[in-house]
Write a protein that holds these residues in place. Structure first.
Motif, PDB file in Angstrom:
ATOM      1  N   SER A 134       1.333   0.823   7.292  1.00 14.75           N
ATOM      2  CA  SER A 134       1.503  -0.597   7.581  1.00 14.75           C
ATOM      3  C   SER A 134       0.411  -1.095   8.520  1.00 14.75           C
ATOM      4  N   GLU A 135      -0.319  -0.166   9.158  1.00 22.75           N
ATOM      5  CA  GLU A 135      -1.471  -0.568   9.966  1.00 22.75           C
ATOM      6  C   GLU A 135      -2.526  -1.244   9.100  1.00 22.75           C
ATOM      7  N   ALA A 136      -2.473  -0.970   7.807  1.00 22.23           N
ATOM      8  CA  ALA A 136      -3.432  -1.572   6.867  1.00 22.23           C
ATOM      9  C   ALA A 136      -2.732  -2.565   5.945  1.00 22.23           C
ATOM     10  N   ILE A 137      -1.697  -3.218   6.447  1.00 21.68           N
ATOM     11  CA  ILE A 137      -0.907  -4.127   5.618  1.00 21.68           C
ATOM     12  C   ILE A 137      -1.746  -5.266   5.059  1.00 21.68           C
ATOM     13  N   TYR A 138      -2.852  -5.585   5.726  1.00 21.53           N
ATOM     14  CA  TYR A 138      -3.709  -6.681   5.250  1.00 21.53           C
ATOM     15  C   TYR A 138      -4.315  -6.386   3.876  1.00 21.53           C
ATOM     16  N   TYR A 139      -4.281  -5.139   3.431  1.00 23.60           N
ATOM     17  CA  TYR A 139      -4.765  -4.805   2.091  1.00 23.60           C
ATOM     18  C   TYR A 139      -3.906  -5.448   0.996  1.00 23.60           C
ATOM     19  N   LYS A 140      -2.732  -5.927   1.357  1.00 18.97           N
ATOM     20  CA  LYS A 140      -1.860  -6.557   0.362  1.00 18.97           C
ATOM     21  C   LYS A 140      -2.482  -7.823  -0.211  1.00 18.97           C
ATOM     22  N   TYR A 141      -3.423  -8.420   0.518  1.00 20.02           N
ATOM     23  CA  TYR A 141      -4.030  -9.673   0.056  1.00 20.02           C
ATOM     24  C   TYR A 141      -4.892  -9.466  -1.190  1.00 20.02           C
ATOM     25  N   PHE A 142      -5.281  -8.231  -1.477  1.00 23.77           N
ATOM     26  CA  PHE A 142      -5.984  -7.976  -2.733  1.00 23.77           C
ATOM     27  C   PHE A 142      -5.091  -8.301  -3.924  1.00 23.77           C
ATOM     28  N   THR A 143      -3.838  -7.883  -3.847  1.00 19.56           N
ATOM     29  CA  THR A 143      -2.906  -8.178  -4.930  1.00 19.56           C
ATOM     30  C   THR A 143      -2.636  -9.667  -5.033  1.00 19.56           C
ATOM     31  N   GLU A 144      -2.461 -10.314  -3.912  1.00 18.42           N
ATOM     32  CA  GLU A 144      -2.210 -11.758  -3.941  1.00 18.42           C
ATOM     33  C   GLU A 144      -3.366 -12.500  -4.597  1.00 18.42           C
ATOM     34  N   PHE A 145      -4.582 -12.056  -4.322  1.00 17.52           N
ATOM     35  CA  PHE A 145      -5.744 -12.688  -4.938  1.00 17.52           C
ATOM     36  C   PHE A 145      -5.794 -12.394  -6.436  1.00 17.52           C
ATOM     37  N   SER A 157     -14.506   0.905  -4.402  1.00 15.81           N
ATOM     38  CA  SER A 157     -14.319   1.320  -3.012  1.00 15.81           C
ATOM     39  C   SER A 157     -15.168   2.538  -2.693  1.00 15.81           C
ATOM     40  N   LEU A 158     -15.810   2.504  -1.525  1.00 20.56           N
ATOM     41  CA  LEU A 158     -16.583   3.641  -1.035  1.00 20.56           C
ATOM     42  C   LEU A 158     -15.763   4.504  -0.084  1.00 20.56           C
ATOM     43  N   ASN A 159     -14.475   4.194   0.049  1.00 24.27           N
ATOM     44  CA  ASN A 159     -13.614   4.856   1.031  1.00 24.27           C
ATOM     45  C   ASN A 159     -12.773   5.947   0.383  1.00 24.27           C
ATOM     46  N   TYR A 160     -12.415   6.942   1.199  1.00 23.25           N
ATOM     47  CA  TYR A 160     -11.578   8.046   0.736  1.00 23.25           C
ATOM     48  C   TYR A 160     -10.094   7.784   0.957  1.00 23.25           C
ATOM     49  N   ASP A 161      -9.762   6.771   1.742  1.00 23.58           N
ATOM     50  CA  ASP A 161      -8.385   6.586   2.198  1.00 23.58           C
ATOM     51  C   ASP A 161      -7.495   5.979   1.114  1.00 23.58           C
ATOM     52  N   LEU A 162      -6.211   5.838   1.451  1.00 19.51           N
ATOM     53  CA  LEU A 162      -5.202   5.333   0.512  1.00 19.51           C
ATOM     54  C   LEU A 162      -4.658   3.972   0.940  1.00 19.51           C
ATOM     55  N   CYS A 163      -5.419   3.247   1.735  1.00 20.71           N
ATOM     56  CA  CYS A 163      -4.911   1.988   2.282  1.00 20.71           C
ATOM     57  C   CYS A 163      -4.543   0.987   1.195  1.00 20.71           C
ATOM     58  N   LEU A 164      -5.366   0.866   0.185  1.00 23.22           N
ATOM     59  CA  LEU A 164      -5.086  -0.117  -0.862  1.00 23.22           C
ATOM     60  C   LEU A 164      -3.876   0.303  -1.689  1.00 23.22           C
ATOM     61  N   GLU A 165      -3.829   1.564  -2.065  1.00 26.34           N
ATOM     62  CA  GLU A 165      -2.721   2.034  -2.900  1.00 26.34           C
ATOM     63  C   GLU A 165      -1.385   1.930  -2.175  1.00 26.34           C
ATOM     64  N   LYS A 166      -1.345   2.335  -0.919  1.00 27.04           N
ATOM     65  CA  LYS A 166      -0.092   2.378  -0.172  1.00 27.04           C
ATOM     66  C   LYS A 166       0.452   0.987   0.149  1.00 27.04           C
ATOM     67  N   ASN A 167      -0.428  -0.004   0.228  1.00 26.89           N
ATOM     68  CA  ASN A 167       0.017  -1.345   0.584  1.00 26.89           C
ATOM     69  C   ASN A 167       0.117  -2.288  -0.605  1.00 26.89           C
ATOM     70  N   ASN A 168       0.019  -1.749  -1.813  1.00 32.06           N
ATOM     71  CA  ASN A 168       0.159  -2.560  -3.022  1.00 32.06           C
ATOM     72  C   ASN A 168       0.978  -1.814  -4.068  1.00 32.06           C
ATOM     73  N   GLN A 169       2.056  -1.210  -3.618  1.00 35.86           N
ATOM     74  CA  GLN A 169       2.856  -0.382  -4.518  1.00 35.86           C
ATOM     75  C   GLN A 169       3.713  -1.195  -5.484  1.00 35.86           C
ATOM     76  N   ASP A 170       3.784  -2.519  -5.259  1.00 36.17           N
ATOM     77  CA  ASP A 170       4.567  -3.359  -6.160  1.00 36.17           C
ATOM     78  C   ASP A 170       3.695  -3.993  -7.237  1.00 36.17           C
ATOM     79  N   THR A 171       2.476  -3.504  -7.371  1.00 39.08           N
ATOM     80  CA  THR A 171       1.569  -4.035  -8.389  1.00 39.08           C
ATOM     81  C   THR A 171       1.035  -2.896  -9.239  1.00 39.08           C
ATOM     82  N   ILE A 172       0.361  -3.239 -10.328  1.00 43.07           N
ATOM     83  CA  ILE A 172      -0.172  -2.221 -11.232  1.00 43.07           C
ATOM     84  C   ILE A 172      -1.640  -2.003 -10.905  1.00 43.07           C
ATOM     85  N   ILE A 173      -1.940  -0.848 -10.320  1.00 42.12           N
ATOM     86  CA  ILE A 173      -3.306  -0.474  -9.981  1.00 42.12           C
ATOM     87  C   ILE A 173      -3.727   0.664 -10.903  1.00 42.12           C
TER      88      ILE A 173
END
Length: 351
Positions: A134-145, A157-173
């Motif tokens: 939830s520290e990366a909750i702002y990643y949810k705005y990708f789904t909203e967009f 993404s050039l990142n190894y982390d799971l911030c986008l996946e973990k904060n957009n679990q209600d969408t289809i990635i």
């Protein structure tokens, strides 16, 4: 009103996008390693090797007139990878012998090089794994967009982390994995029967990816179950012959050439390969613009603009600079109303 059509927008996410959530950038990781070497007994045995390698990298930069290039984790690990090859390195026969200092510090078998790299990769897992996503909750705005534009959004993404996946679990990635958890490039092709919101290309790999015994890329739900994550470090290693990395580079080039608006968030423009693709896209289409959001404290936008302009060799008219925290940019600027300002409305006669 939506001025965009499918594939008009491409988003590139860099380390600065996750920094706000507590994940260090690659330059910050180097600072932490230097702290470990000074203060942690387990790391002090690598002190001399690290200082020698750092000095050599900066010396090589100086020979090319590059005095402001930072040492980051990718450059360090890539150098360790090359040294680890020893006599198997293709240019070894042309060198004749290793620098005597290398042998002195690493031993004849270079085992200390391998051990140093292993310690760094262990620490990397800790750096990019959050206890509380939830520290990366702002990643949810990708789904909203993605829902605003009403067509799949392609995010590289050039990142190894799971911030986008973990904060957009209600969408289809779409990450490219089938029902058996095997990666398949075909899943990034448009499929009318699958309602994908976001196609996510993790160009450097992911902390929860690994290779199975047959060499196929798969993933685990638990990062702790992945001892050796499938990752790539740095510019010269993206175009490996193994998928998905070669495929991702091709896709980034393909969709950047199609885009009318390229948006980078937290990308520092230190990657020559990525820079080359973006620059080519801007030169190929006079209508394409680049929005670069790069948060730097106490640095004015003109300074950031001049640096990016030089690295990409583009003019100011193509470049929109924003110096905002990722959470602020995603919340306030990644929306149709704001982005319409930079792209004219399409008509039925536009190709």
């Amino acid at each position: 009103m939506n001025n965009f059509r499918e594939n008009d927008i491409l988003i590139l996410v860099g380390a600065g996008c996750s920094k706000e959530a507590g994940i260090p950038t690659s330059i910050d990781m180097i600072k932490e390693i230097e702290g470990f070497i000074k203060n942690d007994k387990c790391w002090q045995e690598y002190k001399d090797i690290y200082y020698f390698i750092k000095s050599c990298i900066l010396y090589a930069d100086g020979l090319q007139g590059k005095y402001d290039e930072p040492l980051n984790i990718e450059r360090l690990v890539n150098t360790l990878n090359e040294l680890e090859k020893k006599e198997e390195h293709p240019i070894f026969p042309f060198i004749g012998s290793w620098n005597s200092k290398v042998v002195e510090l690493c031993g004849n078998d270079f085992k200390k090089i391998t051990n140093f790299k292993i310690e760094i990769l262990k620490q990397l897992k800790k750096w990019v794994t959050l206890n509380n996503y939830s520290e990366a909750i702002y990643y949810k705005y990708f789904t909203e967009f993605a829902k605003q534009i009403e067509f799949p959004l392609r995010i590289f993404s050039l990142n190894y982390d799971l911030c986008l996946e973990k904060n957009n679990q209600d969408t289809i990635i779409e990450l490219g994995f089938d029902e058996q958890r095997k990666w398949q490039w075909q899943r990034f092709e448009k499929n009318e029967n699958v309602n994908v919101n976001i196609y996510l290309y993790k160009m450097h790999g992911s902390i929860n990816w690994r290779r199975d015994t047959n060499g196929f890329l798969t993933y685990s739900d638990e990062v702790n179950q992945v001892d050796n994550p499938d990752l790539i470090f740095g510019t010269n290693y993206k175009l490996q012959y193994v998928d998905p990395y070669l495929f991702y580079a091709y896709e980034f080039r393909k969709y950047s050439l199609e885009a009318n608006l390229i948006i980078t968030i937290g990308y520092g423009f230190f990657d020559e390969h990525i820079n080359g693709i973006i620059s080519q896209a801007l030169r190929s289409n006079n209508d394409t613009k680049l929005i670069a959001n790069l948060y730097k404290e106490n640095v004015d936008k003109n300074s950031i603009r001049d640096d990016i302009k030089t690295r990409l060799n583009i003019n100011n008219e193509r470049l929109i600079i924003m110096n905002k925290k990722a959470s602020e940019f995603l919340k306030n600027d990644l929306n149709i109303n704001e982005l319409n300002k930079y792209t004219p409305k399409k008509t039925a006669f536009d190709s």
